[in-house]
Design an enzyme around this catalytic site. Structure first.
Site, PDB file in Angstrom:
ATOM      1  N   TYR A 174     -71.172  82.535 -15.887  1.00  0.00           N
ATOM      2  CA  TYR A 174     -70.617  81.253 -15.488  1.00  0.00           C
ATOM      3  C   TYR A 174     -71.424  80.076 -16.047  1.00  0.00           C
ATOM      4  CZ  TYR A 174     -69.605  77.075 -12.993  1.00  0.00           C
ATOM      5  OH  TYR A 174     -69.292  75.775 -12.733  1.00  0.00           O
TER       6      TYR A 174
ATOM      7  N   TRP B 168     -67.553  85.563  -8.063  1.00  0.00           N
ATOM      8  CA  TRP B 168     -67.635  84.823  -9.323  1.00  0.00           C
ATOM      9  C   TRP B 168     -67.878  83.358  -9.033  1.00  0.00           C
ATOM     10  CZ3 TRP B 168     -65.066  80.730 -11.624  1.00  0.00           C
ATOM     11  CH2 TRP B 168     -65.495  80.459 -12.958  1.00  0.00           C
TER      12      TRP B 168
ATOM     13  N   HIS C  63     -72.979  79.132  -7.935  1.00  0.00           N
ATOM     14  CA  HIS C  63     -71.585  79.613  -7.928  1.00  0.00           C
ATOM     15  C   HIS C  63     -71.344  80.798  -6.995  1.00  0.00           C
ATOM     16  CE1 HIS C  63     -67.572  79.537  -9.919  1.00  0.00           C
ATOM     17  NE2 HIS C  63     -67.926  78.287 -10.131  1.00  0.00           N
TER      18      HIS C  63
ATOM     19  N   GLU D  62     -66.846  72.875  -2.944  1.00  0.00           N
ATOM     20  CA  GLU D  62     -65.747  72.668  -3.899  1.00  0.00           C
ATOM     21  C   GLU D  62     -64.530  73.531  -3.579  1.00  0.00           C
ATOM     22  OE1 GLU D  62     -67.875  73.642  -7.523  1.00  0.00           O
ATOM     23  OE2 GLU D  62     -66.759  75.498  -7.728  1.00  0.00           O
TER      24      GLU D  62
ATOM     25  N   ARG E  77     -69.126  68.626  -1.676  1.00  0.00           N
ATOM     26  CA  ARG E  77     -68.640  68.860  -3.042  1.00  0.00           C
ATOM     27  C   ARG E  77     -67.118  68.782  -3.189  1.00  0.00           C
ATOM     28  NH1 ARG E  77     -69.586  68.469  -7.485  1.00  0.00           N
ATOM     29  NH2 ARG E  77     -69.334  70.502  -8.403  1.00  0.00           N
TER      30      ARG E  77
ATOM     31  N   ARG F 242     -76.399  68.663 -15.166  1.00  0.00           N
ATOM     32  CA  ARG F 242     -76.386  70.009 -14.613  1.00  0.00           C
ATOM     33  C   ARG F 242     -76.835  70.982 -15.689  1.00  0.00           C
ATOM     34  NH1 ARG F 242     -71.314  73.821 -12.608  1.00  0.00           N
ATOM     35  NH2 ARG F 242     -71.353  74.398 -14.814  1.00  0.00           N
TER      36      ARG F 242
ATOM     37  N   GLU G 242     -76.320  73.968  -5.978  1.00  0.00           N
ATOM     38  CA  GLU G 242     -74.933  74.006  -5.510  1.00  0.00           C
ATOM     39  C   GLU G 242     -74.464  75.421  -5.200  1.00  0.00           C
ATOM     40  OE1 GLU G 242     -72.414  72.234  -8.437  1.00  0.00           O
ATOM     41  OE2 GLU G 242     -70.594  73.130  -7.616  1.00  0.00           O
TER      42      GLU G 242
ATOM     43  N   GLU H 169     -69.382  64.278 -10.350  1.00  0.00           N
ATOM     44  CA  GLU H 169     -69.341  65.198 -11.488  1.00  0.00           C
ATOM     45  C   GLU H 169     -68.308  64.679 -12.488  1.00  0.00           C
ATOM     46  OE1 GLU H 169     -67.882  69.089 -10.451  1.00  0.00           O
ATOM     47  OE2 GLU H 169     -68.985  70.054 -12.067  1.00  0.00           O
TER      48      GLU H 169
ATOM     49  N   ASP I  72     -75.842  75.076 -10.447  1.00  0.00           N
ATOM     50  CA  ASP I  72     -74.764  75.689  -9.660  1.00  0.00           C
ATOM     51  C   ASP I  72     -74.973  77.198  -9.617  1.00  0.00           C
ATOM     52  OD1 ASP I  72     -72.384  76.412  -8.448  1.00  0.00           O
ATOM     53  OD2 ASP I  72     -71.122  75.179  -9.759  1.00  0.00           O
TER      54      ASP I  72
HETATM   55  O1  EZ4 Z   1     -65.933  76.930 -11.406  1.00  0.00           O
HETATM   56  O2  EZ4 Z   1     -63.746  74.141 -11.267  1.00  0.00           O
HETATM   57  O3  EZ4 Z   1     -69.179  72.853 -10.151  1.00  0.00           O
HETATM   58  N1  EZ4 Z   1     -68.241  73.192 -10.802  1.00  0.00           N
HETATM   59  C1  EZ4 Z   1     -67.664  74.397 -10.737  1.00  0.00           C
HETATM   60  C2  EZ4 Z   1     -66.441  74.587 -11.580  1.00  0.00           C
HETATM   61  C3  EZ4 Z   1     -65.519  75.654 -11.009  1.00  0.00           C
HETATM   62  C4  EZ4 Z   1     -64.133  75.447 -11.526  1.00  0.00           C
HETATM   63  C5  EZ4 Z   1     -63.149  76.399 -10.874  1.00  0.00           C
HETATM   64  O4  EZ4 Z   1     -61.843  76.028 -11.163  1.00  0.00           O
HETATM   65  O5  EZ4 Z   1     -68.132  75.255 -10.037  1.00  0.00           O
HETATM   66  O6  EZ4 Z   1     -66.798  74.883 -12.908  1.00  0.00           O
HETATM   67 CO    CO Z   2     -69.495  74.384  -8.637  1.00  0.00          CO
END
Ligand code: EZ4
Ligand code: CO
Length: 412
Positions: free
Chosen positions: A159, A412, A222, A272, A293, A147, A246, A349, A220
């Site tokens: 992030y 976030w 996010h 996730e 995920r 990643r 992602e 992961e 990601d």
């Molecule tokens: O931000 O698990 O793909 N992984 C992620 C992680 C999440 C954290 C949040 O607790 O997006 O890094």
């Molecule tokens: Co993620």
């Protein structure tokens, strides 16, 4: 075989973990991961106050019945706290059943469908040079899929980038990267979608030029983009052949993925922060994603995530189970047993925990040549050293949050 004892163990070796430990009248023990990053104590209270009293005296073999009982008798269904608590009970009961049968859990789930689990790691860097170093160091550790997250010009901290603060908090342990920061308040990060959308394709172009076309690359977003921005990103990354993109948009709006899908062939991974099959209903049925995920820990345990993945398999959608550092070694082991047994495994992961965490949780999985295997110990294959765990009491920690340049709170 009766559940005789149920303990909730909170420990913070490198970060906070919540573990449920069940003991039967025959002396068998089972562990379940109930860690919910930044909201750990809510799950502790849910378990201690409302679940533990219901478990004592129940038949430890009745995994499905216990799951249905906890889910339906609460009346208030779903949600991250409830589903993490149920997940922990489910995992612990699978652990016990494996020990009772003398078999690793993957054998009880149908046996191995493959030799090992392809895993991806998190490479990051504030600029391309640091990112390349991080990719190389992951390749040296054996990772066969990576990643990629980078800094964005003009943004201080974002992030996915391992920071010096993280290294210090982790006493030199290379976490790449641990987003939760210890402290009384969440860290504030900044965000600018236009800069991000301009910058990310240049990074992937540079990575492809440096590392070639073969290396599977993931990214990601996010949850930060609107559907049309997500579509634009997917499209602009097509030349770099991502394994997946992602969480392109906030996941609670399932319909948003229709628009993204219409515009890009970049494979999509999502889920996730989902808790149940209902969160996936539309995006699986309409084939709006390519990878699921969810972590075992946040989706009601092995029993429920297996149902989600079996449903997904009808549409050629594969697993991509969440495995950040906030999934404990118990939750990671559960993911490995499930991933080894299902037909539609995609990728796992795998970030690696710190040395202290590995001393608290004694594990039997293997990590070799880029592949994970849960090992062949009966049950999940993880034991918790309570003396070690006791050395590290809970420490308040929060995930960060975002503000735009004008001060608006952003996803976030
Ligand atoms: O931000 O698990 O793909 N992984 C992620 C992680 C999440 C954290 C949040 O607790 O997006 O890094
Ligand atoms: Co993620």
């Amino acid at each position: 075989m009766i559940i005789d004892r149920a303990e909730v163990i909170v420990t913070s070796p490198d970060r906070n973990f919540v573990t449920l430990k069940l003991t039967t009248d025959e002396g068998l023990t089972g562990l379940g991961d109930a860690t919910l990053n930044g909201r750990e104590l809510a799950v502790v209270a849910y378990l201690k106050d409302h679940v533990v009293p219901l478990l004592l005296g129940r038949d430890a073999h009745r995994i499905e019945d216990t799951w249905q009982f906890l889910y339906r008798s609460a009346y208030w269904r779903r949600g991250p706290v409830t589903m993490a608590a149920i997940a922990a009970v489910d995992m612990a009961l699978w652990d016990i059943k494996g020990k009772a049968a003398g078999m690793p859990v993957y054998q009880l789930l149908g046996g191995a469908s493959r030799n090992g689990l392809l895993a991806y790691g998190h490479a990051s860097g504030k600029d391309n040079e640091a990112l390349f170093d991080s990719i190389r160091s992951h390749q040296e550790q054996g990772y066969k899929a990576i990643r990629v997250q980078t800094g964005v010009p003009g943004l201080k901290s974002i992030y996915g980038i391992a920071s010096n603060a993280t290294y210090e908090a982790m006493e030199g342990v290379r976490y790449d990267h641990e987003p939760a920061q210890r402290g009384a308040l969440p860290n504030e990060e900044d965000w600018d979608t236009r800069s991000y959308l301009r910058h990310v394709p240049t990074v992937f172009e540079a990575v492809r030029n440096e590392f070639g076309p073969e290396l599977p690359l993931l990214h990601d977003a996010h949850h930060r983009l609107t559907p049309i921005q997500a579509a634009k990103l997917g499209k602009s990354l097509e030349p770099y052949d991502l394994f997946w993109l992602e969480d392109v948009s906030p996941a609670e709006n399932q319909e948003a993925l229709r628009l993204v899908r219409q515009h890009t062939t970049t494979p999509l991974a999502i889920g996730e922060i989902f808790n149940t099959v209902w969160d996936y209903q539309q995006i699986i049925r309409e084939q709006l994603i390519d990878y699921v995920r969810s972590a075992v820990t946040h989706t009601g345990g092995i029993s429920h995530l297996k149902k989600v993945l079996d449903y997904a398999s009808q549409y050629q959608i594969k697993s991509g189970m969440h495995g950040p550092t906030d999934i404990s070694p118990v939750g990671m082991a559960a993911a490995m047993h499930l991933g080894l047994s299902i037909h539609n495994f995609g990728i796992q992961e795998y970030m690696q925990h710190g040395a202290k965490t590995d001393r608290v949780f004694q594990q039997s999985f293997t990590w070799e040549g880029g592949f994970l295997h849960p090992g062949d110990r009966p049950g999940l294959g993880v034991e918790l050293d309570t003396d070690e765990a006791g050395k590290y009491p809970y420490v308040q920690a929060y995930l960060p949050y975002n503000r735009l340049a004008d001060g608006t709170v952003h996803d976030w």
